[in-house]
Design an enzyme around this catalytic site. Sequence first.
Site, short mmCIF file in Angstrom:
data_model
loop_
_atom_site.label_atom_id
_atom_site.label_comp_id
_atom_site.label_asym_id
_atom_site.label_seq_id
_atom_site.Cartn_x
_atom_site.Cartn_y
_atom_site.Cartn_z
CG ASP A 72 6.30 -8.27 27.02
OD1 ASP A 72 5.22 -8.53 27.58
OD2 ASP A 72 7.33 -7.99 27.64
CE LYS A 188 6.53 3.30 53.76
NZ LYS A 188 6.08 4.38 54.70
CE LYS A 190 11.94 7.59 51.19
NZ LYS A 190 12.08 8.20 52.30
N PRO A 191 10.78 3.01 47.21
CG PRO A 191 10.13 0.78 47.46
CD PRO A 191 9.80 2.17 47.92
N GLY A 358 4.95 -28.39 21.99
CA GLY A 358 5.97 -28.87 22.91
C GLY A 358 7.08 -29.59 22.17
CB CYS A 385 2.32 -27.21 16.94
SG CYS A 385 3.83 -27.24 15.98
CG LEU A 386 3.66 -32.21 20.86
CD1 LEU A 386 4.78 -33.01 20.22
CD2 LEU A 386 3.99 -31.93 22.32
CD GLN A 389 4.63 -32.78 15.32
OE1 GLN A 389 5.27 -33.14 16.31
NE2 GLN A 389 5.11 -31.92 14.44
CG HIS A 514 2.07 -22.70 17.25
ND1 HIS A 514 1.97 -23.34 18.46
CD2 HIS A 514 3.17 -23.21 16.64
CE1 HIS A 514 2.98 -24.19 18.59
NE2 HIS A 514 3.72 -24.13 17.49
CD GLU A 516 -0.66 -21.40 19.91
OE1 GLU A 516 -1.42 -21.94 19.09
OE2 GLU A 516 0.40 -21.93 20.31
N1 GLN Z 1 8.28 -30.83 18.59
C1 GLN Z 1 7.45 -30.73 17.45
C2 GLN Z 1 8.22 -30.32 16.21
O1 GLN Z 1 9.31 -29.82 16.29
C3 GLN Z 1 6.29 -29.77 17.69
C4 GLN Z 1 6.73 -28.36 17.87
C5 GLN Z 1 5.67 -27.48 18.45
O2 GLN Z 1 4.71 -27.94 19.04
N2 GLN Z 1 5.84 -26.18 18.32
O3 GLN Z 1 7.74 -30.53 15.11
#
Ligand code: GLN
Length: 543
Positions: A72, A188, A190-191, A358, A385-386, A389, A514, A516
């Site tokens: 959020d 409705k 009521k809830p 990830g 990020c991942l 890599q 990141h 995003e």
């Molecule tokens: N698993 C990877 C790391 O720890 C990438 C982490 C991620 O994508 N936020 O570096």
Amino acid sequence: MTSKYIFIVGGVMSSVGKGVAAAAIGKILQSKGYKVANIKADMYVNIDAGTIRPAEHGEVFVGEDGIEADQDLGNYERFTDQVCTADNYITTGQVYQEIIRRERNLEFGGEDVEVVPDIPNEIIRRIKQCQKKNKAEIVIIEIGGTVGEYQVLLFLEAARMMKAHDAANVFTIMVSYLPTPILLGEQKSKPTQYAIRTLNSAGIQPDFILCRADKPVTPDIKRTISTVCSLPKERIISAPDVYSIYDIPVNFEKENFGEVILRALGLKARKKDMRDWKKLAGKIKKIKKEVTIGIVGKYFNFKSCKDTYISVIESINHASWHFNFKPKVVWLEAEKYEQNKKNLKELDRVAGIIVPGGFGQRGSEGMILAAEYARKNKMPYFGLCLGMQILTISFARNVLGLKEADSTEFNPKTKHPVISTMEEQKNNIQEKNYGATMRLGAYEARLAKDSLAFKAYQQQKISERHRHRYEFNNAYRKLLAEAGMRIAGINQPGDLVEIIEIIDHPWMVGVQFHPEFTSRPLRPNPLFRDFVRAAIKRQASKK
Ligand code: GLN
């Protein structure tokens, strides 16, 4: 002025968009000239969201200061464009941890420590601290879950205690849900009535009721709720399903919600400023052209949670809208490519791929194959990020010929650890010290002038948010660079590689951060923008 506090609580059921409603309320009050701050209060005993599984609980949003928070906070930032930090996030765990710390330090001076009032008092202290740090005139506190849940009680008690001491400046909005049973075909209430009763039994009478439903609330229903819940009709606000979440503040304005809140708070609008936002919300609905973006990942448990990649999706939205396109996002399960390389052919359906963040080995080989497919086929690739890599490993294996190249996260004994950990992280892993110990929050990077990243940001110094334990291994930097990888961004003083690009390719970029988390509807993140531009170009060239 004395600061005002608005608590937002949920009734009937969760997942009806309370967070987006809280963000939209922040937006409309801000557009009337007030400095707002949004807080999310989560019931978890977890200290933060960092150790929570994203496929079940949604994305972990990272603040500027490195707080790992509920998603959020991402909604708040996207709507109000205000940076969130640890002050904007409260969990049951944080509150108890602080009370116990103080008790151990004899800070209660020999008194016994009680759940009430000591726990609500600590919640209130945190809310006020956020107000102070943000110099907020209006603080909006979203209480997670729904009224009637046992774990919500202490947060409701904090709201009640604040109101008891400062009735003129503390308010409550209940976000409720009005079902339309198929057999009856009518809304409705009521809830909602029961939910209000439950809230009343916690000593709180709401000042507004926001009625979430698939359709606008009918005048009849408004009248009923008004009578049963003792509120004037103008304070029952209709919040029907919308085409895009960015419509919500515009819809609220149609109901005059901003004015009605300000009047209740004893305030007047200082200005009106939602023009650009309204224009965007209007434009989104009219967009016809589509660009297809693939996400190669593994957290696709959409039955129980559709928000695992919410900031990535929103960033793709912002970037696509910028070019008057709407994105069609295709979910591509990485493990399929490990089972059969022929499945990679499905990538031809999309105009560009993103490999998002990830953790862990599962799916990584499939992602590495997808990266190679994108490189060979000159398909736009964006690694987050991942994903950065993965690109490094894939390039080392296929271009440098280091067949055993890997990340020590996936194979601790690899002969060629092109992605590995720094010393301090090795200790963390050994000691199982996992909470809030990754490289977290905003770090600066200096961009190479000849890079795609520089072209995107149009400046040499940038700052983006991180969340990872593993890093690009500098021992392989020279080799990779000589083979055609551009080291496009570096963080000093650590000399850490933050951005890589593949030179012989139209748009293949991996970022250790990141991006995003900093994309906004009216200001797409520059890298997402340029990635989507490259995808649109590829799509057009294939027609
Ligand atoms: N698993 C990877 C790391 O720890 C990438 C982490 C991620 O994508 N936020 O570096």
